[in-house]
Design a protein around this motif. Sequence first.
Motif, short mmCIF file in Angstrom:
data_model
loop_
_atom_site.label_atom_id
_atom_site.label_comp_id
_atom_site.label_asym_id
_atom_site.label_seq_id
_atom_site.Cartn_x
_atom_site.Cartn_y
_atom_site.Cartn_z
N LEU A 10 -0.77 -18.27 -80.73
CA LEU A 10 0.43 -18.00 -80.26
C LEU A 10 1.36 -19.22 -80.37
O LEU A 10 2.86 -18.94 -80.52
N LEU A 13 2.55 -19.42 -83.94
CA LEU A 13 3.85 -18.40 -84.17
C LEU A 13 4.99 -18.80 -83.64
O LEU A 13 5.96 -18.54 -83.92
N LEU A 14 4.90 -19.12 -82.37
CA LEU A 14 6.12 -19.64 -81.44
C LEU A 14 6.88 -20.64 -82.26
O LEU A 14 8.11 -20.80 -82.60
N ILE A 20 7.98 -14.85 -80.01
CA ILE A 20 6.91 -13.84 -80.18
C ILE A 20 7.02 -12.50 -79.55
O ILE A 20 7.57 -12.29 -78.62
N VAL A 25 2.11 -9.18 -82.28
CA VAL A 25 1.09 -9.80 -82.25
C VAL A 25 -0.18 -9.00 -82.03
O VAL A 25 -1.51 -9.14 -82.58
N CYS A 49 6.16 -22.00 -72.76
CA CYS A 49 6.87 -20.67 -73.40
C CYS A 49 8.01 -20.29 -72.42
O CYS A 49 7.55 -20.40 -71.10
N GLY A 55 7.95 -10.07 -75.06
CA GLY A 55 7.48 -11.23 -75.81
C GLY A 55 7.77 -12.73 -75.15
O GLY A 55 7.83 -12.90 -73.89
#
Length: 252
Positions: A10, A13-14, A20, A25, A49, A55
């Motif tokens: 994660l 991906l961020l 996200i 996902v 995050c 997301g």
Amino acid sequence: MLAAERRDHLLDLLARRGKIVAKEVAAELRISEDSVRRDLRDLASEGLCQRVYGGALPVSPAVVDYGARQSVAPDGKRKVAAVAAGLVRPGGTVILDGGTTALAVAHALPRDLACTVITHSPPIAVALLDHPQAEVFMLGGRLFKHSAVACGAAAVEAAQNVSADLFLLGVTGVHPEAGLTTGDAEDAAMKRALAARAADTYVLASSEKIGTASRFRVLPWEDITGLITDRAPHDPVIEQLAENGVDVLRTE
């Protein structure tokens, strides 16, 4: 995939995508959306995050305390401040927001500039003591120590009694979808009150704030005049903002 592996995935991906989407996902990893949302809650609790509907987005580094922020991207802030200071016209009235980038603007104003500065930031008022031609008006209220500014009901009421040609707005997050954000609800309300009292509002956005988000929305994009940033013009976020009609002023 183990929980620790999902966490690393994660975060990767961020960093690569800039956001996200929990549903996407979950489909990619063949797990439930609840599992993804739970992982995002854990990451958000660690400040890794910023959760949003559906997301998460990168968290702004500008949410640390005022003293620590002074060492975050100082060169970028100086570049943004130089452009912003050039918008303040002789004889004009500017509302200068709080924060370290706004403080850099105060330092960038020519010492002999005759103007009126309205601010709710004690450090900015002090920084203008050696500007003999600058008339400084302080707005008072409860001191929000994180950003060294006055906020709360008294400050908002004081803001409603001023008018200016220009408001130089500081935020902690600048994102095409999440908009302009900051980390405190009362601070966000004060910024909105100040923006409502100026003919033009320009956002001070050094590069570390671009593509990130904080908890509270300040203003929609249609309520600002432009964005001042040192981020490269071909940056995907800057390109998207320009495509959405945001006037982007670039530093040299």
